[in-house]
Design an enzyme around this catalytic site. Structure first.
Site, PDB file in Angstrom:
ATOM      1  N   GLY A 138     142.709  68.801  94.873  1.00 50.09           N
ATOM      2  CA  GLY A 138     143.332  68.956  96.177  1.00 50.09           C
ATOM      3  C   GLY A 138     142.402  69.400  97.277  1.00 50.09           C
ATOM      4  O   GLY A 138     142.867  69.874  98.311  1.00 50.09           O
ATOM      5  N   GLU A 139     141.083  69.283  97.080  1.00 47.12           N
ATOM      6  CA  GLU A 139     140.128  69.646  98.120  1.00 47.12           C
ATOM      7  C   GLU A 139     139.227  68.448  98.404  1.00 47.12           C
ATOM      8  O   GLU A 139     138.800  67.752  97.480  1.00 47.12           O
ATOM      9  CB  GLU A 139     139.283  70.845  97.706  1.00 47.12           C
ATOM     10  N   ALA A 140     138.951  68.245  99.693  1.00 48.28           N
ATOM     11  CA  ALA A 140     138.181  67.072 100.092  1.00 48.28           C
ATOM     12  C   ALA A 140     136.787  67.066  99.461  1.00 48.28           C
ATOM     13  O   ALA A 140     136.308  66.028  98.996  1.00 48.28           O
ATOM     14  CB  ALA A 140     138.073  67.014 101.617  1.00 48.28           C
TER      15      ALA A 140
END
Length: 1262
Positions: free
Chosen positions: A202-204
């Site tokens: 869920g993190e770029a």
């Protein structure tokens, strides 16, 4: 009642649907908005009484409030209808929780289950637990295998763990990806296979690291499909975006195939995937969705798609990507008309007109806004222009904000642009003299939009940032601040200035800080606009750097974006930094370059995987600036920046080495010695200490850099060191220590790396500095000799044509004037040495390069046809050297080619100019410099032979001793040198044997000296001619000159030579050429006679005969006597006696070998072989011997005919001379005899005929 209707969203929409969409009903909604707009725009009457004025103001305010409420209601209704679809969540999370609880319930049954349970809660601790319990080895490969093959692991946790940046988890991710086999898979299939084992985190930044590694792995497993891994990286994100767009029902309109192709081209216009591949991927993704979550994760029949759709939207949101817009503003009207028609059809289909229809379609908002939007904009604008009342201004600002938000949400770009630009215009920052407090309110509203909803500004960022720039200029420049509210009271002016300063603080700063929230397309537009504003600031006088500073700041804010988006940002920033770094004001340029350095160092903190090139892109602005800057300060600063960058980030640099070497290459061409030394010092340190970090793709840039340093004219010490470093690089290459990229098979790269080194060294061989030139020449040929066995045939051909032959271009393309001046001794020596090395190389690798003999001979003989004597000497000396050293390797076809080349060269270099009048006239020369000596027209003349260490001696006579063993005397082919010009002919064999001086030779010493020196040195050679060009007559075929040369009557012996005419220089050069060619033929017949077949031996005879006949014709008694009549008595005529003598000696040697069976080694006469001496044990051997014997017999017969014919011609010439004695005075007879008698005496005709008759008679006797 009207206010309640305006605040009720559903009522407004229902009114529009039931009235405005009904053909038979009035447009109630539109009429209501129009009426309110007109009331709000009523101008204030200054003459009315206060009560009436207050009532008018109240009504206008209420009308304006209603209009604002209408916009707010439409916004609320649009959100209320869209939010349930956006926020609808699947029930997969509770199910996953149940699964986890199930695992945890059973987890206590075993240590493995407990470790799995721990991993599903906290993956990092779970892995540590597994390692501590020795369930998994503490190696990335072991952990990766566990994650791939262990059931019941939470895929979301696997993805989260793989996305970690720490050392060990990062190594696990690399091992995990490397364990996935993607070879032979289509790109979309590879992504499907890759995402089966985990969910993207869920993190770029985590997603970005995983996708980078996937791109590297796919390129490694499928080499040649993409030029570099950047293309695969961009395509991977494009596939994710396409998957979201194609299968999310909330996204409309859908991305087309052309949009998908354009999206890939946008990120890298120059390098992108093939169009056919993109089309295939598009069709595959649209047809079959890539599942981001397992379908079984949903609960209930209708929930399977919901978590999947949510996951797609989540990824796009996390990555801050912008899906392409497929509908332009020109499509809005037809779309709205279609919605209206659909609604009208619904209303008309109602059976009963009395039923009030309640609308639920979200699409209805757009046509409503289109119907009244422009009226609302006009109302808000008129209010801002006319009113100074703060409540009215505030309402207008609320209307602008609501209008901008609603038009952005509905995708109405044209109307949104109009609202934003109108709001910006009311800030009056472009005209501070007319600014009022209401304009500050407009500025506040604009900054609030930038803070709360920056996405809606999009293509208006340029105007917004111009406002920020002007605001900063007004508040920081007292002269400009003094013009604010010009002409009004001081209190109001100070209030406005204070309000402007407040807005210039945190609100203006938030415009830049919030750029981090912008999606991909918007952030690129933001940077583009900011750089445009900065460019305008830099044009001002004095230049301002406010926006440039902000560009640097927000670069740090956005550097954490995924690399695909950052690459687009950097494309914009790099061009602006180049422009700023080239600014005329050095302070501005220094700031830009230093900022560029800081950004470069910041980005180099991110590790780069194999086959990616973004580091190179980051450093490219330095390359451009280094090449284009004319400021020594800037160039020195750039080198300092790169040096600092290398020292601090050397371990992180990969593709960046390419730009580093390009910068140092530009520094090598600098005029400032300190820059060159500093740059070279670092290049040397890199190669000696960090060679293994210079990746294969940068190796050629490294070589080019060293070559440029070797060519620098400032320091020859650096040049020599650069050549030495080239040798080091060559050794590493030969050892296979060049770390090539995964996209290139290293077994085919060797020649790809070899060529730039060889070509660079080839260029250095023409350097004016002798130590550099010699060093380059030595290294070049050493390198080729040492590594040549590894070269392929095509590469050898390339080396000869593009590396070795160009060394001699200055010789090959010499013009009519002398190539070598008095100060060019170095060039002469280098050319001689180079040609010798070239011939040695050819002989060493004869088997590999034998096919290059034709161009090699072409090079040598092209040079031999030049008029410059030194060029001729160099080339033909190399030819003789080639024959001497490598003749034993020549094949039959090689000998054919060689003899043909010599024949053609001899024909084209015949001094035919002697046969015309101009060739005989030289009235300007009182003395003639010829060959080894100078013959004056008065005084005593002696020969100066440079081969005899400067001793004065007559021409050695040819003895007629037994067996003609001294016929090897090639006195006329000695290494002659032109003393005035320093001419040397290295490589031409000197005579091996000197003839004994007979009494006859001694008595003719003086006349022989004159004969040799007049034409033996001036006309130094006459040689081959085609066998068809035979002169049967020795006297009548050569025309006599029509007019005698005019010479001065008296010349002092010490008179200095005048400059030789160009024509006589040409003639002398041709003569020398033919003498050296004679030496080449003499070497062939002495050393390789047995290697030649019969046709080749006959060819040699024909070549020699054509030469001798030409010289003999020109030297005939009648021609000599004719020319003597036109010159002073004390001066001998021009002649070719030396050529005739040398050619005759060699020709007789060849004929004797062919006719009398002489052994070349000892010169003894051989007895004819008897039948008992022949080995007939084998029929094949017998047949071969018979054929060989037949060829020898045939050759012997031809040689006998030539010998008899030649001797008869010589005797005939003698007879012709005797017959003319009575017709000529005794003085003339003596002078002709002086000139011609050396040839007659030295030919030893009687000995030649005697030997022939002895052999023939002996064979006939029993």
């Amino acid at each position: 009642m009207l206010e309640k209707i305006c605040k009720d969203p559903q009522m407004l929409v229902d009114v529009y649907v039931n009235y405005d969409c009904d053909h038979e009903a009035p447009n109630l909604f539109q009429r209501m908005v129009t009426a309110l707009s007109k009331i709000a725009q009523v101008p204030q009457n200054a003459d009315s009484n206060p009560v009436a004025a207050n009532q008018t103001t109240s009504i206008k305010s209420s009308s304006l409030q209603c209009l604002v409420n209408i916009l707010k209601s439409l916004i609320d209704w649009e959100k209320s209808k869209r939010q349930p679809e956006r926020n609808r969540r699947g029930d997969w999370a509770p199910e996953e929780d149940l699964a986890r609880e199930s695992v945890e319930t059973k987890g206590h049954e075993s240590t493995m289950a407990a470790a799995i349970s721990e991993f599903n809660r906290q993956p990092v601790k779970g892995i540590e637990n597994l390692i501590s319990n020795k369930l998994v080895e503490k190696t990335p490969a072991s952990v990766a295998q566990f994650l791939r093959n262990t059931p019941n692991l939470d895929k979301a946790m696997i993805g989260d763990y793989l996305g970690q940046q720490e050392g060990f988890p990062l190594g696990v991710m690399h091992a995990y990806v490397d364990s996935v086999t993607l070879s032979g898979m289509k790109f979309d299939t590879a992504i499907r296979e890759f995402l089966k084992g985990f969910y993207l985190p869920g993190e770029a930044q985590k997603i970005d690291r995983i996708m980078e590694k996937f791109a590297e792995r796919y390129c490694a497993d499928n080499p040649g499909l993409f030029k570099n891994a950047d293309i695969a990286y961009v395509l991977a994100y494009a596939v994710i975006m396409l998957n979201t767009d194609a299968h999310d029902p909330m996204i409309w309109p859908k991305m087309s195939k052309s949009d998908f192709i354009h999206m890939n081209n946008t990120y890298n216009p120059e390098e992108h995937a093939p169009i056919e591949l993109l089309e295939e991927i598009y069709d595959s993704i649209v047809k079959e969705e890539i599942k981001m979550r397992d379908e079984a994760a949903g609960t209930g029949k209708d929930s399977k798609q919901k978590p999947e759709g949510e996951e797609r939207g989540r990824l796009v949101s996390i990555l801050k990507l912008s899906l392409p817009k497929t509908k332009s503003s020109s499509d809005a009207k037809p779309q709205s008309e279609a919605i209206i028609k659909q609604t009208q059809a619904i209303i008309q289909n109602r059976a009963k007109r009395g039923i009030f229809y309640t609308a639920q379609e979200i699409e209805l908002v757009r046509p409503m806004v289109e119907a009244v939007g422009w009226s609302l904009l006009a109302t808000f604008s008129v209010t801002m222009e006319q009113s100074e009342d703060k409540p009215m201004v505030v309402l207008s600002m609320e209307g602008f904000s609501a209008g901008i938000h609603l038009t952005y949400a509905l995708g109405m770009d044209t109307m949104r642009f109009a609202f934003v630009t109108s709001l910006i215009r009311f800030t009056f920052l472009h005209s501070p003299k007319e600014m009022r407090i209401k304009n500050v309110e407009a500025l506040r509203t604009l900054f609030d939009l930038c803070d709360v909803e920056p996405d809606c500004l999009q293509d208006t960022w340029n105007a917004v940032l111009e406002c920020v720039s002007r605001l900063e200029h007004i508040t920081t420049t007292p002269a400009v601040a003094a013009t604010v509210m010009h002409g009004l009271n001081q209190i109001s002016k100070e209030a406005v200035l204070q309000a402007l300063k407040e807005q210039a603080g945190k609100p203006a700063e938030q415009v830049f800080v919030n750029s981090e929230k912008l999606p991909s397309n918007s952030i690129v537009e933001f940077f583009t606009a900011l750089c445009g504003v900065s460019a305008e600031e830099l044009k001002q006088s004095p230049a301002r750097i406010f926006s440039l500073q902000r560009a640097v700041e927000i670069s740090y804010y956005n550097i954490a974006r995924i690399r695909m988006v950052w690459a687009r940002i950097w494309t914009v920033l790099a061009n602006h930094f180049i422009s700023a770094g080239s600014h005329a004001d050095e302070k501005v340029a220094v700031y830009a370059i230093d900022s560029l350095r800081q950004l470069g160092m910041k980005y180099l903190e991110h590790a780069e995987l194999t086959s990616f090139t973004f580091q190179n892109d980051i450093l490219k602005p330095f390359v451009v600036l280094m090449r284009n800057s004319r400021s020594e300060t800037i160039r020195s600063l750039i080198v300092d920046c790169i040096v600092q960058l290398i020292k601090s980030k050397v371990a992180s640099i990969k593709s960046g080495w390419q730009s580093v070497f390009m910068i140092f290459t530009a520094a090598a061409d600098d005029d400032l010695e300190s820059i060159i030394e500093k740059a070279f010092e670092n290049v040397e340190q890199i190669l000696l200490e960090r060679f293994d970090q210079v990746v294969g793709d940068c190796f050629m840039d490294c070589i080019n850099c060293l070559i440029r340093f070797a060519n620098n004219k400032t320091s020859h010490h650096i040049s020599l060191k650069a050549v030495a470093l080239l040798r080091i690089c060559e050794n590493r290459l030969a050892e296979g220590r060049i770390p090539g990229g995964a996209l290139k098979p290293t077994n085919v790269d060797a020649e790809y790396y070899w060529f730039p080194m060889l070509a660079g060294l080839s260029d250095l061989t023409s350097d004016l500095r002798p130590e550099v030139r010699s060093c380059a020449l030595e290294v070049l040929f050493d390198l080729v000799n040492e590594r040549g066995r590894k070269f392929s045939t095509p590469f050898w051909e390339s080396i000869f044509h593009r590396v070795l032959f160009p060394i001699f271009d200055h010789v090959r393309h010499a013009g009519e004037e002398s190539l070598f001046s008095a100060g060019d001794e170095w060039l002469r020596e280098s050319s001689i040495h180079s040609l010798q090395l070239l011939c040695n190389l050819f002989n060493t690798f004869y088997k590999e390069v034998c096919f290059m003999l034709p161009p090699l001979l072409s090079l040598l003989l092209d040079c031999a046809k030049k008029t410059d004597q030194m060029v001729v000497s160099i080339s033909l000396s190399a030819l003789v050297h080639l024959i001497e050293v490598g003749g034993n390797q020549f094949s039959e076809s090689d000998w054919d080619l060689l003899l043909k080349s010599i024949r053609d060269a001899s024909y084209t270099t015949q001094p035919l100019e002697l046969l015309n009048e101009l060739g005989l006239e030289n009235p300007m020369n009182p003395s003639i410099a010829l060959g080894d000596s100078k013959v004056h027209t008065s005084g005593e003349v002696w020969q100066f032979d440079s081969t005899d260490n400067g001793k004065i001696s007559p021409l050695a006579s040819l003895s007629s001793g037994n067996n003609s063993s001294t016929r090897d005397t090639n006195a006329s082919l000695s290494q002659d040198h032109h003393q005035e010009s320093g001419l040397q002919s290295e490589g031409v064999p000197s005579p091996s044997d000197k003839a004994q001086k007979s009494a006859e030779a001694a008595s003719l010493q003086r006349s022989q000296t004159i004969g040799q020196r007049i034409m033996g040195n001036m006309m130094d050679n006459i040689f081959l001619r085609s066998r068809s060009a035979k002169a049967k007559s020795g006297t009548s075929d050569i025309p006599a000159p029509s007019s005698p040369p005019k010479l001065p009557e008296a010349v002092e012996p010490e008179a200095k030579d005048e400059e030789e005419s160009p024509l006589m220089t040409t003639v002398r050069g041709k003569c020398i050429t033919q003498l050296i060619l004679l030496g080449a033929i003499d070497g062939i017949q002495k050393k390789y006679w047995e290697n030649l077949n019969e046709p080749q031996k006959i060819a040699i005879m024909d070549i020699l005969l054509s030469l001798v006949e030409f010289a003999a014709s020109y030297n005939s008694y009648s021609n000599l006597r004719t020319r003597m009549q036109h010159i002073p008595a004390e001066r001998p005529p021009l002649n070719l006696l030396r050529q005739e003598l040398a050619g005759t000696c060699i020709y007789l040697d060849v004929l004797h070998k062919a006719t009398s069976g002489f052994n070349d080694n000892n010169g003894q006469l051989l007895e004819p072989k008897s039948s008992q001496d022949t080995d007939v044990s084998s029929d094949n051997n017998g047949l071969e011997l018979a054929e060989h014997s037949y060829e020898e017999t045939k050759l012997e017969g031809i040689a006998e005919e030539k010998l008899v014919s030649f001797c008869a011609q010589v005797l005939r010439d003698t007879s012709d001379f005797q017959s003319t004695i009575g017709e000529t005075s005794s003085v003339d007879i003596h002078r002709v005899l002086e000139l011609r008698s050396p040839v007659i005496v030295k030919m030893d005709i009687r000995g030649a005929l005697g030997d022939l008759f002895r052999v023939q008679l002996k064979a006939l006797l029993p």
